[in-house]
Structure formats: structure tokens, C-alpha cells
Design a protein around this motif. Sequence first.
Motif, PDB file in Angstrom:
ATOM      1  N   GLN A 187       0.816  -1.205   0.000  1.00 57.36           N
ATOM      2  CA  GLN A 187       0.000   0.000   0.000  1.00 57.36           C
ATOM      3  C   GLN A 187       0.858   1.267   0.000  1.00 57.36           C
ATOM      4  N   ALA A 188       2.155   1.110   0.182  1.00 57.48           N
ATOM      5  CA  ALA A 188       3.056   2.258   0.215  1.00 57.48           C
ATOM      6  C   ALA A 188       4.206   2.034  -0.767  1.00 57.48           C
ATOM      7  N   TRP A 227       6.942   6.492  -5.273  1.00 58.24           N
ATOM      8  CA  TRP A 227       6.888   7.850  -4.740  1.00 58.24           C
ATOM      9  C   TRP A 227       8.225   8.559  -4.931  1.00 58.24           C
ATOM     10  N   LEU A 236      -1.201  16.940  -2.169  1.00 53.68           N
ATOM     11  CA  LEU A 236      -2.396  16.373  -1.539  1.00 53.68           C
ATOM     12  C   LEU A 236      -3.678  16.930  -2.155  1.00 53.68           C
ATOM     13  N   PRO A 250      -2.886   6.751  -5.111  1.00 54.39           N
ATOM     14  CA  PRO A 250      -1.703   6.569  -4.248  1.00 54.39           C
ATOM     15  C   PRO A 250      -0.411   6.373  -5.023  1.00 54.39           C
ATOM     16  N   LEU A 287       1.437   9.737  -5.949  1.00 56.66           N
ATOM     17  CA  LEU A 287       1.890  10.646  -4.904  1.00 56.66           C
ATOM     18  C   LEU A 287       3.395  10.855  -4.960  1.00 56.66           C
ATOM     19  N   GLY A 326       3.233  10.917   0.162  1.00 57.48           N
ATOM     20  CA  GLY A 326       3.092   9.483   0.378  1.00 57.48           C
ATOM     21  C   GLY A 326       3.440   9.072   1.791  1.00 57.48           C
ATOM     22  N   THR A 345       0.739   9.236   4.409  1.00 57.89           N
ATOM     23  CA  THR A 345      -0.280   8.184   4.462  1.00 57.89           C
ATOM     24  C   THR A 345       0.104   7.055   5.408  1.00 57.89           C
TER      25      THR A 345
END
Length: 294
Positions: A83-84, A89, A232, A238, A241, A246, A249
Motif C-alpha cells: 500500500q506504500a 513515490w 495532496l 496513491p 503521490l 506518500g 499516508t
Amino acid sequence: MTTTVERTGRARTRTASPAGRGVVGTLLLYALLLILSVLVLAPLLWMLSTSFKTTGDATVLPPQWVPPEPTLEGYRTLFADAQAPLLRWFGNSVLVGVLHTVLVLATASAAAYPLARMRFPGRRVVFAVIVATLFVPGFVFLMPNYLIVDGLGWLDTVWALVIPGAASAFGVFFLCQFFAGLPAALEEAALIDGANRWQIFVRVVLPLSKAPLATLGLLTFLASWNDFLWPLYVLFNPSQLTLPAGLATLRGAYATDFPAVMAGAAVASVPVLVLFAFVQRYVIAGVARSGLKG
């Protein structure tokens, strides 16, 4: 004989006093610089230390500067979290920073040269208006820029981060000060050789402006790299970002993985340090050259 000795002693006392004060002043200066260095480096050292802590050690009271059980768990969590997408990023931030910096250097130098070196009606008024925009808070431009980006269909794209702000009032003002100090004889010699204004700008002025251009480029890249609020507003996916947005989050509603957040901040600081290592000699040269006359 006694009188001569007394006079010699008083002379030595008067001579030694300024030297003593000079030593004390030097020691106080170094002490002040040491205190300022500690204040600047303390947050960075705390960030690096926390990135190697466990979640429990990162929140323990009183805080511990040295991790009792150093671990790479924060970095593993950061790179393993689907999720990251940290690398995505990171790449987005590099792309946005480079494109934005190139555009700012191009527009600022092209606008600053005629304002500094050419004479035309309304030049002073144009320059005054550009400088006046520096006093307007950046927050005021959020809504107009958002509406323009939305109308152009650039929301959730890299262009929403690159184009707004490409016309930098500070960049124009900064380069104008340097261009205005260039010797007029350089342009006169180029005109005699048959060069036009564009050729003078590209072949004479820009090669002499490496130091101010490097300084402006560094400041612009840092501002773009650290920009948090604007991404943002205009980015929703996502994967689109940038790194500062990022990393935000990773903060949950009820808990925050501080080691992972600090690990991300440590990763984000690497390109800035590398960039500064490459351009610092140009920045220092520009500052040193600004104190020379003729």
C-alpha cells in the motif's frame, strides 16, 4: 632603570590585552557555532536513530537517543508494504523536482535578462509587479491554481505539480541582481562581432551565470522535493503521490509506525544531500564572487 622596567611592563600589558580578548572572542564564536550545529543536527540524528528502533522503543519515555535493540524493521516495513510504493513515490518526486527545476531556470533566466540588461517602456513597472508578488502568501494561490489545473484536465497527473509555479517571481528577482552586475563590455564586444540578443544571452550570459543558476536550481529543487500541501490537493491515486505526501499516508488514525516514517524521511534526505554535494562549489563560488568588484 626602574622607570624603564615599569614602562615596559605596562606596554606589554596593553599589548597582551587585545590578544587575550581576541582569544576569548574566538572561543565564544566557536562555542556559539557548536551550539547552533547541535541544534541543527539534533533532529536529523533523532530521525536516523528512530529509523533503527522498534515501535515500542520509538515511543518509550523518556526518549532514548541510542536504539537499545537496533533493527531494520522500519525499512523492511517501508519497502515491503504494497500500500506504500516507496520507490514509485521516490521516482515521482525526482521526476517532478527535475522538470520543475528546469522550467523555473528556463523561464526565470529568460525573463530576468531583458529586465536587467535591456531598456524598454514599462520595464520598471513590470519588475515592480513581479517583486510585489513575493509579498503575497502562497496559500492565496491554492484555489486559483486548482481551478486552472482542473480546467486543463491535469488533476492527478505530473503536470499538475510541474507547471504551476514554473514562473518563479523569486527566480526572476534573484537572477536580475546577477545579470545587472555583468560588465556591459561583454555585450558590446558580442554586438560588434555580429551577435544578436538571443546569441548574447545563450553564449555569453548563461555560461557566466553557472553559480547563480546552480543556487536557484538547488533552492527550486528543494522546494519542489519538500512540497507537501499542493500534491495532496491535486493527486488522488496513491501511486501518483510524491514522497512527502506518500509518507503522510503511513500515519494511521489511531497509531503511527514511527520507525517506518523516520526510515522514509531518511531515504528522502539522500537525494538532497547528494545534490548539495554536487552543486555546493557553485553555490560557494557565487557567494564569494558576489563580494568582488570589477
